[in-house]
Design a protein around this motif. Sequence first.
Motif, PDB file in Angstrom:
ATOM      1  N   GLN A 353      -9.157  14.946  -4.259  1.00  0.00           N
ATOM      2  CA  GLN A 353     -10.466  14.718  -3.648  1.00  0.00           C
ATOM      3  C   GLN A 353     -10.389  14.490  -2.144  1.00  0.00           C
ATOM      4  N   LEU A 354      -9.177  14.456  -1.573  1.00  0.00           N
ATOM      5  CA  LEU A 354      -9.005  14.062  -0.177  1.00  0.00           C
ATOM      6  C   LEU A 354      -8.568  15.244   0.677  1.00  0.00           C
ATOM      7  N   ASP A 355      -8.889  15.161   1.982  1.00  0.00           N
ATOM      8  CA  ASP A 355      -8.372  16.143   2.925  1.00  0.00           C
ATOM      9  C   ASP A 355      -7.030  15.644   3.472  1.00  0.00           C
ATOM     10  N   MET A 356      -6.525  16.314   4.508  1.00  0.00           N
ATOM     11  CA  MET A 356      -5.194  15.975   4.998  1.00  0.00           C
ATOM     12  C   MET A 356      -5.120  14.534   5.491  1.00  0.00           C
ATOM     13  N   GLU A 357      -6.076  14.132   6.340  1.00  0.00           N
ATOM     14  CA  GLU A 357      -6.037  12.771   6.881  1.00  0.00           C
ATOM     15  C   GLU A 357      -6.197  11.739   5.766  1.00  0.00           C
ATOM     16  N   GLY A 358      -7.071  12.032   4.824  1.00  0.00           N
ATOM     17  CA  GLY A 358      -7.248  11.112   3.711  1.00  0.00           C
ATOM     18  C   GLY A 358      -5.995  10.982   2.868  1.00  0.00           C
ATOM     19  N   MET A 359      -5.288  12.099   2.660  1.00  0.00           N
ATOM     20  CA  MET A 359      -4.046  12.030   1.883  1.00  0.00           C
ATOM     21  C   MET A 359      -2.979  11.238   2.625  1.00  0.00           C
ATOM     22  N   LEU A 360      -2.910  11.413   3.947  1.00  0.00           N
ATOM     23  CA  LEU A 360      -1.948  10.631   4.722  1.00  0.00           C
ATOM     24  C   LEU A 360      -2.242   9.136   4.597  1.00  0.00           C
ATOM     25  N   GLN A 361      -3.504   8.769   4.712  1.00  0.00           N
ATOM     26  CA  GLN A 361      -3.877   7.359   4.564  1.00  0.00           C
ATOM     27  C   GLN A 361      -3.563   6.858   3.163  1.00  0.00           C
ATOM     28  N   HIS A 362      -3.769   7.702   2.167  1.00  0.00           N
ATOM     29  CA  HIS A 362      -3.500   7.298   0.782  1.00  0.00           C
ATOM     30  C   HIS A 362      -2.006   7.031   0.580  1.00  0.00           C
ATOM     31  N   PHE A 363      -1.158   7.897   1.133  1.00  0.00           N
ATOM     32  CA  PHE A 363       0.284   7.703   1.001  1.00  0.00           C
ATOM     33  C   PHE A 363       0.759   6.469   1.771  1.00  0.00           C
ATOM     34  N   GLN A 364       0.109   6.156   2.889  1.00  0.00           N
ATOM     35  CA  GLN A 364       0.574   5.049   3.716  1.00  0.00           C
ATOM     36  C   GLN A 364       0.051   3.694   3.255  1.00  0.00           C
ATOM     37  N   LYS A 365      -1.160   3.644   2.682  1.00  0.00           N
ATOM     38  CA  LYS A 365      -1.785   2.345   2.419  1.00  0.00           C
ATOM     39  C   LYS A 365      -2.014   2.050   0.936  1.00  0.00           C
ATOM     40  N   VAL A 366      -2.269   3.073   0.141  1.00  0.00           N
ATOM     41  CA  VAL A 366      -2.620   2.842  -1.262  1.00  0.00           C
ATOM     42  C   VAL A 366      -1.383   2.852  -2.158  1.00  0.00           C
ATOM     43  N   ILE A 367      -0.589   3.903  -2.060  1.00  0.00           N
ATOM     44  CA  ILE A 367       0.565   4.068  -2.957  1.00  0.00           C
ATOM     45  C   ILE A 367       1.567   2.920  -2.846  1.00  0.00           C
ATOM     46  N   PRO A 368       1.897   2.401  -1.657  1.00  0.00           N
ATOM     47  CA  PRO A 368       2.889   1.326  -1.602  1.00  0.00           C
ATOM     48  C   PRO A 368       2.531   0.087  -2.412  1.00  0.00           C
ATOM     49  N   HIS A 369       1.257  -0.154  -2.672  1.00  0.00           N
ATOM     50  CA  HIS A 369       0.847  -1.385  -3.363  1.00  0.00           C
ATOM     51  C   HIS A 369       0.351  -1.126  -4.792  1.00  0.00           C
ATOM     52  N   GLN A 370       0.584   0.080  -5.307  1.00  0.00           N
ATOM     53  CA  GLN A 370       0.126   0.389  -6.657  1.00  0.00           C
ATOM     54  C   GLN A 370       0.944  -0.318  -7.727  1.00  0.00           C
TER      55      GLN A 370
END
Length: 626
Positions: A353-370
């Motif tokens: 559902q995300l574009d490039m910038e959104g995917m970068l933010q997801h990898f940097q901020k969301v995934i580390p704390h899952q």
Amino acid sequence: QVATEKVAGKLSSTLSWVKNTVSHTVSQMASQVASPSASLHTTSSSTTLSTPALSPSSPTQLSPDDLELLAKLEEQNRLLETDSKSLRSVNGSRRNSGSSLVSSSSASSNLSHLEEDSWILWGRIVNEWEDVRKKKEKQVKELVRKGIPHHFRAIVWQLLCSAQSMPIKDQYSELLKMTSPCEKLIRRDIARTYPEHDFFKEKDSLGQEVLFNVMKAYSLVDREVGYCQGSAFIVGLLLMQMPEEEAFCVFVKLMQDYRLRELFKPSMAELGLCMYQFECMIQEHLPELYVHFQSQSFHTSMYASSWFLTIFLTTFPLPIATRIFDIFMSEGLEIVFRVGLAVLQMNQAELLQLDMEGMLQHFQKVIPHQFDSGPDKLIQASYQVKYNAKKMKKLEKEYTTIKTKEMEEQVEIKRLRTENRLLKQRIETLEKHKCSSRYSEDFVLQLEKELVQARLSEAESHCALKEMQDKVLEMEKRNSSLPDEENVARLQEELIAVKLREAEALMGLKELRQQVKDLEEHWQRHLARTTGRWKDPPRKNTVNELQDELMTVRLREAETQAELKETKQRMMEMETQNQINSNHLRRAEQEVANLQGKVQYLSAQNKGLLAQLNEAKRRQAEIECK
């Protein structure tokens, strides 16, 4: 030894408590059940916990805690029965207690029995490492996947990578006394390594100093790799578990035997291979996500390169990353591929559902704390990923073939550029030569006149040259069938040179014969005049000496004349060479015209190559910017 002593101390202090607790709990549970549901048999030599399955009507009379404890007792009893070797290895007091693998679920208990049993098990594994590694390698891998106890990590990591007795350990102190060319880079990056960890966050602290020492020592041992950004995170994790000498030995082993050295080389060829293999795994297992990444120009290296370079140490919190590193020490880079693909599988719906910038933010901020709650879910998911070692080898061969073709193309482009540059230089030289040749036209015309006069003077040598002319005519007939204009021109030049040299040689031979003839006539006249004179022996000797001297003078004169003829012949050859040079000039003009056509063609080709190069630079700039 320290681990064994620690286990023995804890064991002696807790076994009595375990015995009383288990006996009391089981007795209380048995009194609540209408029919006997559990039995506890304790002897001086061995203890077996048996918890039969409850009848369908009995669970309603038990509390949830009692049911959970009963289930764990039954499970651990089953494990004890299936592992007879583990049962025999326990000492007498532990067998009397009957609680080696029983874990309490009571919230008020300060000591986990399962953790206590893990300590005992890992202590036995460490003490009997060689036998266990050979005979129970699969079981050791399973235990490592469940996590190595914190106090055992230092020794187990050393045992897993065979770094406990390395000769290089003795060189460590000497390496610290040397100077490394990478010291400035290491100092600059130390502050960025675990900046929030207490051991490393303060400037010039003990943690930063030992980290600098290990990185410096390795940069001196392996000068090809030197220091690479990202390797400090691995060394930092090792220093959290063991002293710096042991951390240095483990790091050397990781670089040599775990493909890390190839990852950290200046060319980073191994990292490119890992990115290619990982991208192929995404294409196979997550085709929709792969297509989405391609449509967004979201390259694998933008999010996965740090996974391979730091083994997730910069991605996940330390407790999770350390569990992954446990498995990496046992199984190598395979766990990085598994965990990476498991992370993408768990986040596929969000990433689509995300574009490039959104995917970068997801990898940097969301995934580390899952996975803050624990790494077990991630590790279980990673071992559900299909990993085919043979296919990875095949992908490695494909990647090598692709890179070889790219290198050949780069070499060809470089060769074309060099050839283009040389052609330009040659054209410039020919243009300069053409300009200078205009100024020497008068001199060339004068030489041509002199050559014409020389040819006119050769008329008397036609008879001697008849045979040579026949041979030349035969050669011309043979070469007339050849279409090569350059060959014909070359033969014509050689013909002119041969004619000139033959004429000059005949003229010189004719003059020398005439001189010899004159000398013979002179000698005969001299003999005729002197016949009958000076019959006295002294006079006869004087005359002979004078005659010898005269002959010597005559011979010197003949030698001088021969040298003069040779000089004239050289001059004639130089004139011939000048004629050849004039022919070369004419052909050079034709060659310039041909080269100009080639240059136009090569210029057009060069423009195409430059366009390709600019496109490649643009893509590289985009990648670097991202």
